[in-house]
Design a protein around this motif. Structure first.
Motif, short mmCIF file in Angstrom:
data_model
loop_
_atom_site.label_atom_id
_atom_site.label_comp_id
_atom_site.label_asym_id
_atom_site.label_seq_id
_atom_site.Cartn_x
_atom_site.Cartn_y
_atom_site.Cartn_z
N ILE A 53 7.87 -34.77 11.83
CA ILE A 53 7.33 -36.11 11.55
C ILE A 53 7.55 -37.06 12.72
CG2 ILE A 53 7.72 -35.83 9.07
CD1 ILE A 53 10.22 -37.60 9.34
N SER A 54 6.70 -38.06 12.79
CA SER A 54 6.92 -39.15 13.75
C SER A 54 8.26 -39.79 13.47
CB SER A 54 5.82 -40.20 13.62
OG SER A 54 4.54 -39.67 13.84
N ASP A 55 8.96 -40.18 14.53
CA ASP A 55 10.25 -40.84 14.35
C ASP A 55 10.15 -42.07 13.45
OD1 ASP A 55 11.56 -38.98 15.86
OD2 ASP A 55 11.77 -40.24 17.65
N SER A 56 8.98 -42.70 13.44
CA SER A 56 8.78 -43.90 12.62
C SER A 56 8.92 -43.60 11.12
CB SER A 56 7.40 -44.50 12.89
OG SER A 56 6.38 -43.56 12.60
N LEU A 57 8.81 -42.33 10.76
CA LEU A 57 8.90 -41.94 9.35
C LEU A 57 10.30 -41.45 8.95
CD1 LEU A 57 5.53 -39.97 8.99
CD2 LEU A 57 6.03 -42.27 8.15
N LYS A 58 11.20 -41.41 9.91
CA LYS A 58 12.52 -40.83 9.65
C LYS A 58 13.23 -41.48 8.46
CE LYS A 58 14.94 -39.97 13.29
NZ LYS A 58 15.85 -40.07 14.47
N ASN A 59 13.15 -42.77 8.35
CA ASN A 59 13.84 -43.46 7.26
C ASN A 59 13.13 -43.34 5.93
OD1 ASN A 59 15.87 -44.33 9.00
ND2 ASN A 59 14.82 -46.24 9.49
N SER A 60 11.95 -42.76 5.94
CA SER A 60 11.20 -42.60 4.68
C SER A 60 11.49 -41.27 4.00
CB SER A 60 9.70 -42.72 4.95
OG SER A 60 9.20 -41.59 5.61
N LEU A 90 10.49 -31.17 21.93
CA LEU A 90 9.67 -31.79 20.89
C LEU A 90 10.47 -32.76 20.04
CD1 LEU A 90 7.14 -31.98 19.03
CD2 LEU A 90 8.03 -29.96 17.83
N LEU A 91 11.69 -32.36 19.68
CA LEU A 91 12.48 -33.12 18.71
C LEU A 91 13.48 -34.09 19.34
CD1 LEU A 91 13.08 -30.23 16.16
CD2 LEU A 91 11.41 -32.09 15.98
N THR A 92 13.50 -34.18 20.66
CA THR A 92 14.42 -35.12 21.30
C THR A 92 13.73 -36.04 22.30
OG1 THR A 92 15.00 -33.52 23.04
CG2 THR A 92 16.41 -33.57 21.07
N GLU A 93 12.57 -35.63 22.83
CA GLU A 93 11.96 -36.39 23.92
C GLU A 93 10.58 -36.94 23.61
OE1 GLU A 93 11.98 -34.29 27.62
OE2 GLU A 93 13.97 -33.43 27.28
N THR A 94 9.94 -36.45 22.55
CA THR A 94 8.53 -36.82 22.35
C THR A 94 8.30 -37.68 21.11
OG1 THR A 94 8.12 -34.74 21.18
CG2 THR A 94 7.69 -34.78 23.56
N GLY A 95 9.38 -38.11 20.45
CA GLY A 95 9.20 -39.03 19.34
C GLY A 95 8.94 -38.38 17.99
N TYR A 96 9.42 -37.14 17.83
CA TYR A 96 9.26 -36.43 16.56
C TYR A 96 10.61 -35.97 16.03
CZ TYR A 96 4.23 -36.36 17.39
OH TYR A 96 2.92 -36.73 17.61
N THR A 97 10.65 -35.73 14.71
CA THR A 97 11.89 -35.39 14.01
C THR A 97 11.64 -34.25 13.04
OG1 THR A 97 12.79 -37.64 14.16
CG2 THR A 97 13.60 -36.29 12.36
#
Length: 255
Positions: A224-231, A181-188
């Motif tokens: 969270i979606s990887d796109s939100l990691k920096n937020s 989930l946290l390495t291959e599917t785009g979530y953090t």
């Protein structure tokens, strides 16, 4: 944006322990709750509809069991009650709200600790849920899944990891699923973006002196979606007061 998640182990019990008084001081934008253990007719009191929030509940059919809730300062554009799988929805485990290009989910994943049948249902849910999350990722929305996942991902996430390798919540299959989930599917794992410290737990057994000795597990997450990691700005677990056997996970986002 401040988002809080907490397994209440009974919303009425947590209310008696001061949860709603505490919540009123937190300036949370969204609150995800799990294991409310209450039916709609038991939640008509204004206490369970805090001022300033739009409140949504998804109860289990079985009384005094499971159930999730979501509170939001802003009215969601859409709310989805249940995931659409009958065996999951009768237990009240999934509630989704959408705000523009942001999706927030309150999730209560199964515990398999009561026996093989429940562990099998947990594995069944996991097998279906990962493709569901992959589908969500492909849509034009960022996603935050808050809740009790009932899995400690890594040894840092529970005190006695060596003694729990064969126990539900830290089984190799469960941890491998979290790895994927946290390495291959785009979530953090949002908490670990800014808080790498050990002995950060969200649940403690009521047996022995687990709470006093901080012998706990981190099983409540913001995924969270990887796109939100920096937020992700700050992440903490609130332990100054106890409202249930879990602790609130509070994360601030620059969204």
């Amino acid at each position: 944006m401040r988002i809080i998640t907490l397994n209440l182990n009974g919303i009425r019990a947590a209310a008696k322990k001061g949860f709603f008084d505490w919540l009123a001081l937190q300036q949370a934008d969204i609150v995800c709750l799990q294991e409310i253990k209450a039916q709609p007719e038991q939640l008509t009191d204004s206490l369970f509809h805090p001022q300033g929030y739009y409140c949504y509940y998804h109860a289990a059919e079985k009384k005094g069991y499971s159930g999730v809730a979501l509170y939001a300062r802003r009215r969601p554009d859409a709310v989805q009650t249940g995931i659409g799988w009958a065996d999951i929805d009768i237990e009240g485990r999934y509630l989704e709200a959408r705000f523009g290009d942001l999706r927030v989910i309150s999730l209560y994943m199964h515990s398999g600790s009561s026996g093989e049948a429940r562990q099998a249902l947990k594995f069944s849910f996991m097998a279906r849920f990962l493709p569901h999350l992959e589908t969500l990722r492909q849509e034009n929305q960022s996603t935050i899944i808050c809740g009790d996942w009932n899995i400690a991902h890594k040894p840092i996430d529970l005190k006695n990891w060596k003694g729990n390798i064969k126990n539900s919540g830290f089984l190799p299959e469960e941890r491998a699923w979290m790895d994927k989930l946290l390495t291959e599917t785009g979530y953090t794992d949002a908490f670990r973006v800014v808080n790498p410290d050990a002995e950060q737990y969200t649940w403690w057994s009521n047996r022995g002196q687990a709470w006093a000795k901080n012998v706990g597990w981190r099983i409540d997450y913001h995924v969270i979606s990887d796109s939100l990691k920096n937020s992700v700005q700050t992440a903490k677990i609130y332990t100054e007061q106890r409202f249930s056997d879990h602790a609130p996970v509070i994360i601030d986002y620059s969204i």
